[in-house]
Each structure stands twice: as C-alpha cells, then as structure tokens.
Design an enzyme around this catalytic site. Structure first.
Site, PDB file in Angstrom:
ATOM      1  N   SER A  11       0.847  -1.191   0.000  1.00 22.28           N
ATOM      2  CA  SER A  11       0.000   0.000   0.000  1.00 22.28           C
ATOM      3  C   SER A  11       0.884   1.243   0.000  1.00 22.28           C
ATOM      4  O   SER A  11       0.409   2.352   0.233  1.00 22.28           O
ATOM      5  CB  SER A  11      -0.928  -0.004   1.213  1.00 22.28           C
ATOM      6  OG  SER A  11      -0.160  -0.056   2.393  1.00 22.28           O
ATOM      7  N   SER A 249       6.448   2.940  10.703  1.00 19.88           N
ATOM      8  CA  SER A 249       5.303   2.847   9.814  1.00 19.88           C
ATOM      9  C   SER A 249       5.668   3.490   8.496  1.00 19.88           C
ATOM     10  O   SER A 249       6.716   4.132   8.359  1.00 19.88           O
ATOM     11  CB  SER A 249       4.091   3.543  10.409  1.00 19.88           C
ATOM     12  OG  SER A 249       4.173   4.921  10.153  1.00 19.88           O
ATOM     13  N   LYS A 250       4.762   3.307   7.537  1.00 23.03           N
ATOM     14  CA  LYS A 250       5.033   3.865   6.215  1.00 23.03           C
ATOM     15  C   LYS A 250       5.109   5.386   6.267  1.00 23.03           C
ATOM     16  O   LYS A 250       5.580   6.018   5.348  1.00 23.03           O
ATOM     17  CB  LYS A 250       3.959   3.396   5.232  1.00 23.03           C
ATOM     18  CG  LYS A 250       4.142   1.914   4.923  1.00 23.03           C
ATOM     19  CD  LYS A 250       3.110   1.339   4.007  1.00 23.03           C
ATOM     20  CE  LYS A 250       3.419  -0.151   3.833  1.00 23.03           C
ATOM     21  NZ  LYS A 250       2.264  -0.973   3.625  1.00 23.03           N
ATOM     22  N   ARG A 251       4.621   5.954   7.371  1.00 21.63           N
ATOM     23  CA  ARG A 251       4.694   7.411   7.489  1.00 21.63           C
ATOM     24  C   ARG A 251       6.103   7.891   7.852  1.00 21.63           C
ATOM     25  O   ARG A 251       6.425   9.042   7.689  1.00 21.63           O
ATOM     26  CB  ARG A 251       3.685   7.910   8.532  1.00 21.63           C
ATOM     27  CG  ARG A 251       2.257   7.849   8.026  1.00 21.63           C
ATOM     28  CD  ARG A 251       1.294   8.403   9.054  1.00 21.63           C
ATOM     29  NE  ARG A 251       1.303   7.617  10.270  1.00 21.63           N
ATOM     30  CZ  ARG A 251       0.616   6.496  10.420  1.00 21.63           C
ATOM     31  NH1 ARG A 251      -0.126   6.049   9.437  1.00 21.63           N
ATOM     32  NH2 ARG A 251       0.661   5.817  11.546  1.00 21.63           N
TER      33      ARG A 251
END
Ligand code: GLU
Length: 312
Positions: A11, A249-251
């Site tokens: 994602s 996280s992807k953040r």
C-alpha cells in the site's frame, strides 16, 4: 525443500520493517537450500495498486532479494496476486459453509465498538456473538436491509503451536479471539482465510513474518485443520522500532526505500539491517548471499528491536 515466502500488502513503498521481514524470510529459506515465493496480498485492491507491487519487486531485485517464484515473474502456483484469487477463496468459504461453520453478521462497526465487548491485547474487539444465533428467517430479513459479512464459528478450544523463533504460543479461540470474519460485507474475502488458502496451495513450508501476526496464527492453524490442509512452520520476528521506541510505519519517510535508496548502496542497507538483527557484530556492508552461510535464528533477538540513533 524449504519453501519460504514474502507476502507483502504493497500500500506504499517498502520500509525497513517490511525489508527486515523479507531479508529474514530469504535467509531462513536460502540457508537451508530452499526457495522463496512472492505473493502480493492486495485483497484491498484499491489500497494496493499494481504500481506499488511492481515497485516492491524492483526494490527487492535492487537489494538482491528477488523471489524465485511469484509476483510478475509468475510460476506454477499462479495467481500470485490475491486480488485475482477470489474463486479459490470462494471454494474454501463454501467448504466452511458446508460444515455449518459460517454465519452472516449484520453488526455495524459502531455497534461492535459500542458494545461493552472485551478487547484482545492487540485492541481488536472479541466478537460477542450477537449474530451467532440468528434463525435463517431472521438473517434473510436483515439481509434485505444490508448485505452481511460472514464469520466463522470458533470452538471453545486452545490452539497452541511452537513458534520457530518465539517459542510456545497458545490461545483459546472462543475466549481470546471470538468468531472472526472470513468475508467482508462488500464480498472481499478476509486475510485470515486468504493467507491459509494461498500458503497451502503454494506449498509454503515456512512462514516468516512480524510478531504483530503471532496472535493470528492459532486462528490460521484452526482453519488449516478444518480445511484439511497441511500447515507450514511459523517464525515470528520481533518488530523494528524507531530510535525513540515508536513502531515504524510507512509514514516514517526516512526508513522508506525511497529515502534509503538515495543514501545507501544495497549492501550498506543489508549490512546495517543484519547488524540490528544480530547477524553480524558491526554494520559492515554485506550481500544477502554472504549472510546466508552463517544464518541461525538464535542470533536474532526475541524482543522488539530499537534502531540505533543515526544508523539509517
Ligand atoms: N500481508 C501481510 C502484511 O503485509 C502479511 C501477512 C503474512 O505474512 O501472513 O502485513
């Protein structure tokens, strides 16, 4: 032969946590002469466009961690994209239905969360069984208003296993987990069902993944049993944490492959990850192949790993 796998849900761009999982899955399989399958877990197709999956494959190739089978390379167990496997999940779903194990659930998310239902340690609600006892007539009546999700009736039984890295783990499915979803109201099959169907049909013998999925394993082992499929061995990895102790996280842009690729060579990234995973004493550059020889699970920490400040 050991058959390992990567099962990412692309994602976004890979980050160090995903990469660590791929590295250890690769090393665990390759150190025993095995091979690795890439399965793209894009059940939520809108969140996981093919472009991200393609980028992930390119990142793996750049790092020297390409899978032997699957993804866009294809292979004998195609399809390798979960978004293309609905018919296979449907067969398993029908088998569960044939055993009387499924029931439609009409509860809304807010009803579930408003109920004073107990929560699992991971924060998920333990389903209180609201729709378990609906008669077919009651269910048909409710289905006229909104389409149901489908849950599986779990037994009041402890399911245990010995994790290859974290040791014994057990859960009572009824008390600790509750009846869980196998299909969403929009018709998309749930991860728990899809992962079992796919790992079994792809001949996976060893699942390496993050410890956040340890508590999913008893549910999956029970599905293997009722679907009469052969379960793999499981090795769960400690989670990688940011230097301040937060979960990656992807953040966290600075640990995404995009950022790392601009600053380091593949060997520098692999070598630093190997260092934090206990596979070498210093963060020296390495290729995955160089690490495979000396790989042993007992070198890898069992507690969550905090990335040292300034390493990446
Ligand atoms: N697709 C899941 C994820 O990316 C992993 C599932 C698994 O390894 O069983 O978190």
């Amino acid at each position: 032969m050991t058959v390992g796998r990567y099962a990412p849900s692309p994602s976004g761009r890979m980050h160090l946590g995903n990469l660590c999982c791929c590295l250890l899955a690769w090393l665990s399989a390759k150190s025993r002469g095995g091979r690795v399958v890439l399965r793209i877990e894009d059940l939520d197709a809108a969140r996981c466009p093919r472009a991200f999956a393609d980028l992930l494959e390119a990142d793996l190739a750049w790092l020297g961690l390409s899978a032997d089978e699957g993804g866009s390379r294809g292979g004998p167990h195609a399809p390798y994209y979960q978004s293309e496997c609905a018919a296979l999940y449907r067969q398993a779903f029908d088998r569960l239905a044939g055993q009387g194990l499924l029931y439609p659930c009409f509860c809304t998310r807010s009803q579930l969360h408003a109920a004073s239902a107990p929560h699992r340690s991971d924060g998920q609600v333990i389903y209180p069984g609201t729709c378990r006892g609906l008669t077919p007539a009651q269910a048909a009546e409710k289905a006229r208003v909104r389409p149901p999700a489908w849950r599986v009736r779990v037994p009041d039984e402890e399911i245990g296993f010995v994790d290859g890295h974290l040791g014994p783990y057990r859960e009572n499915l009824a008390a600790d987990c509750g009846d869980f979803f196998v299909r969403r109201a929009d018709g998309v099959f749930a991860y728990q069902l899809a992962v079992v169907v796919d790992d079994a049909r792809m001949g996976v013998t060893e699942v390496v993944r993050g410890a956040d999925l340890l508590s999913s394993t008893p549910r999956q082992l029970w599905l293997y049993r009722v679907l009469e499929l052969e379960p793999p061995a499981f090795c769960h990895l400690p989670l990688l944490l940011a230097p301040d102790g937060r979960r990656l996280s992807k953040r966290d842009g600075d640990v995404s492959l995009e950022h790392l690729q601009a600053r380091y060579t593949p060997e520098q990234i692999i070598g630093r990850l190997a260092y934090v995973c206990g596979l070498q004493k210093a963060p020296d550059p390495r290729t995955p192949a160089e690490l495979a020889d000396g790989f042993r699970w007992d070198k890898v920490p069992r507690q969550d790993i905090r990335l040292p400040e300034g390493l990446f």
